[in-house]
Design a protein around this motif. Structure first.
Motif, mmCIF file in Angstrom:
data_model
loop_
_atom_site.group_PDB
_atom_site.id
_atom_site.type_symbol
_atom_site.label_atom_id
_atom_site.label_comp_id
_atom_site.label_asym_id
_atom_site.label_seq_id
_atom_site.Cartn_x
_atom_site.Cartn_y
_atom_site.Cartn_z
ATOM 1 N N SER A 37 0.697 -1.195 -0.071
ATOM 2 C CA SER A 37 -0.056 0.071 0.088
ATOM 3 C C SER A 37 0.960 1.162 0.003
ATOM 4 O O SER A 37 2.026 1.224 0.347
ATOM 5 C CB SER A 37 -0.849 -0.014 1.166
ATOM 6 N N TRP A 38 0.316 2.287 -0.536
ATOM 7 C CA TRP A 38 1.312 3.460 -0.474
ATOM 8 C C TRP A 38 1.455 3.884 0.999
ATOM 9 O O TRP A 38 2.516 4.541 1.254
ATOM 10 C CB TRP A 38 0.578 4.628 -1.361
ATOM 11 N N GLY A 39 0.607 3.893 1.847
ATOM 12 C CA GLY A 39 0.905 4.080 3.068
ATOM 13 C C GLY A 39 2.102 3.420 3.573
ATOM 14 O O GLY A 39 2.647 3.943 4.556
ATOM 15 N N GLU A 40 2.048 2.187 3.265
ATOM 16 C CA GLU A 40 3.159 1.289 3.791
ATOM 17 C C GLU A 40 4.616 1.864 3.302
ATOM 18 O O GLU A 40 5.641 1.902 4.008
ATOM 19 C CB GLU A 40 3.198 -0.196 3.549
ATOM 20 N N ILE A 41 4.581 2.266 2.126
ATOM 21 C CA ILE A 41 5.816 3.005 1.502
ATOM 22 C C ILE A 41 6.025 4.256 2.078
ATOM 23 O O ILE A 41 7.456 4.562 2.603
ATOM 24 C CB ILE A 41 5.620 3.158 -0.001
ATOM 25 N N CYS A 42 4.947 4.947 2.580
ATOM 26 C CA CYS A 42 5.422 6.039 3.376
ATOM 27 C C CYS A 42 6.068 5.788 4.644
ATOM 28 O O CYS A 42 6.884 6.434 5.122
ATOM 29 C CB CYS A 42 4.050 7.016 3.564
ATOM 30 N N GLU A 43 5.465 4.961 5.434
ATOM 31 C CA GLU A 43 5.858 4.388 6.688
ATOM 32 C C GLU A 43 7.341 4.027 6.644
ATOM 33 O O GLU A 43 8.202 4.273 7.611
ATOM 34 C CB GLU A 43 5.055 3.027 7.285
ATOM 35 N N ARG A 44 7.786 3.521 5.689
ATOM 36 C CA ARG A 44 9.126 2.804 5.414
ATOM 37 C C ARG A 44 9.932 4.115 5.249
ATOM 38 O O ARG A 44 11.339 4.352 5.639
ATOM 39 C CB ARG A 44 9.228 1.916 4.306
ATOM 40 N N ALA A 45 9.625 5.234 4.319
ATOM 41 C CA ALA A 45 10.205 6.264 4.086
ATOM 42 C C ALA A 45 10.564 7.091 5.435
ATOM 43 O O ALA A 45 11.729 7.469 5.812
ATOM 44 C CB ALA A 45 9.514 7.241 3.156
ATOM 45 N N ARG A 46 9.645 6.934 6.339
ATOM 46 C CA ARG A 46 9.640 7.613 7.603
ATOM 47 C C ARG A 46 10.865 7.158 8.535
ATOM 48 O O ARG A 46 11.335 7.886 9.241
ATOM 49 C CB ARG A 46 8.324 7.735 8.357
ATOM 50 N N VAL A 47 11.111 5.738 8.154
ATOM 51 C CA VAL A 47 12.118 5.152 8.898
ATOM 52 C C VAL A 47 13.605 5.888 8.664
ATOM 53 O O VAL A 47 14.472 6.057 9.544
ATOM 54 C CB VAL A 47 12.426 3.937 8.626
ATOM 55 N N PHE A 48 13.672 6.497 7.465
ATOM 56 C CA PHE A 48 14.810 7.306 7.119
ATOM 57 C C PHE A 48 14.550 8.764 7.205
ATOM 58 O O PHE A 48 15.497 9.397 6.752
ATOM 59 C CB PHE A 48 15.176 6.960 5.474
ATOM 60 N N ASN A 49 13.494 8.923 8.080
ATOM 61 C CA ASN A 49 13.281 10.339 8.257
ATOM 62 C C ASN A 49 12.976 11.206 6.839
ATOM 63 O O ASN A 49 13.510 12.207 6.587
ATOM 64 C CB ASN A 49 14.344 11.087 8.855
#
Length: 348
Positions: free
Chosen positions: A296-308
């Motif tokens: 899901s696009w939301g999951e991609i966003c979650e993973r991007a947040r891991v890298f700030n």
């Protein structure tokens, strides 16, 4: 709170004193006096959901540490007497899945120049790996008065001559470049830039499938786009390797938004300076780790947040950018797909 907006991307805040804070950390406390910056199709899309509107299997996800680099094998019947390039050493302090500068430095050539060369070089320096070679081809040197010492990642050269002269283009090593940017300017008007564009594809096979170089054509007028597109079709160029930009359209679009919402002015200004967050395009597999499942696009966003980072869209391998997809939009991300992010720097 960002996961609760299905159809809008929360990019940052504008503080009471007009300071722009793009891509704040997840523990940032939004103040009552802050104004929140969204990317959305329209105001009606900015709607707070009562629960997270997408599925995710990335709770607690951390990127897999990279494999240690193997040493170079001993040369067998080595006939090249020049020293071999060695891969950069990577230690345990390197952030997981980080983007390492390439040992084969990029070569960028700009044909023509204009009054924004210094601003362009400063921005490009911030985005480039150390050792990137940048060559400007123009009749007069645009480098006078520019402090080249501040360009720590770029090696800048000027080749004097007309961008329409094949001998000058060969001297600038256009055929060895990874990116060629044509700029409508005092050296090249739109009516000259487009024939030059055709000459590049004819002489050096640039912009074609299998070519190492990408072409960027920056025009001044909308009316020139039709002629440029005809050139693309005539020479059977690969659309994924050719990018046409219209300066007037880009600026007028920004000015229209600023006129409607004056508070956007400091936001646009913030994006044009090296300090703070800028827009970057990174490989999708840095977030998906080459998984072939649907995300899901939301999951991609979650993973991007891991890298700030704040993910604002994606670019298919052979397609155009898709900005602000819905959080519950499902997609598989394959080789060549990319993700558009707001970030402090290029490295993950």
């Amino acid at each position: 709170v960002w996961p609760l907006f299905r159809n809008a991307t929360l990019c940052g805040v504008i503080c009471e004193d007009n300071r722009v804070n793009f891509n704040p950390p997840d523990d940032y406390q939004i103040m009552k006096t802050d104004q929140v910056v969204f990317m959305a199709d329209n105001m009606q899309c900015i709607k707070l959901e009562s629960s997270v509107p997408y599925t995710s299997a990335s709770a607690g996800w951390l990127p897999t540490p990279p494999e240690p680099l193997a040493p170079d094998p001993a040369p067998v019947l080595e006939t090249n007497t020049e020293p071999r390039e060695s891969l950069p050493q990577q230690d345990s302090t390197t952030p997981p899945s980080s983007t390492q500068p390439s040992t084969k430095f990029k070569r960028i050539v700009m044909l023509g120049s204009n009054e924004r060369v210094e601003m362009f070089l400063i921005g490009l320096n911030d985005l480039s790996a150390p050792g990137t070679q940048f060559t400007i081809v123009s009749q007069n040197s645009p480098l006078k008065g520019i402090d080249l010492a501040q360009l720590t990642n770029l090696t800048v050269n000027h080749v004097k001559g007309s961008p329409l002269d094949p001998a000058v283009l060969r001297k600038a090593n256009v055929d060895q470049s990874t990116c060629v940017r044509l700029v409508s300017s005092i050296d090249l008007e739109d009516s000259e830039a487009i024939p030059c564009f055709g000459m590049l594809t004819n002489l050096f096979d640039l912009g074609k499938t299998g070519s190492r170089a990408n072409l960027i054509l920056e025009l001044v007028h909308d009316s020139s786009v039709l002629m440029a597109n005809s050139t693309i079709q005539r020479f059977k160029l690969d659309p994924s390797k050719v990018n046409i930009r219209v300066r007037d359209t880009l600026l007028s679009g920004m000015l229209t938004q600023v006129a409607a919402q004056p508070l956007l002015q400091p936001m646009f200004m913030k994006l044009t300076i090296p300090e703070g967050s800028e827009i970057y395009i990174t490989k999708a597999n840095e977030l998906t780790e080459d998984s072939t499942r649907l995300f899901s696009w939301g999951e991609i966003c979650e993973r991007a947040r891991v890298f700030n980072r704040t993910a604002i869209g994606y670019v298919p391998k052979h397609g155009k950018p898709v900005l602000n997809p819905e959080k519950d939009f499902m997609r598989e991300y394959g080789p060549g797909d990319e993700v558009v992010v707001l970030a402090e720097n290029f490295a993950m």
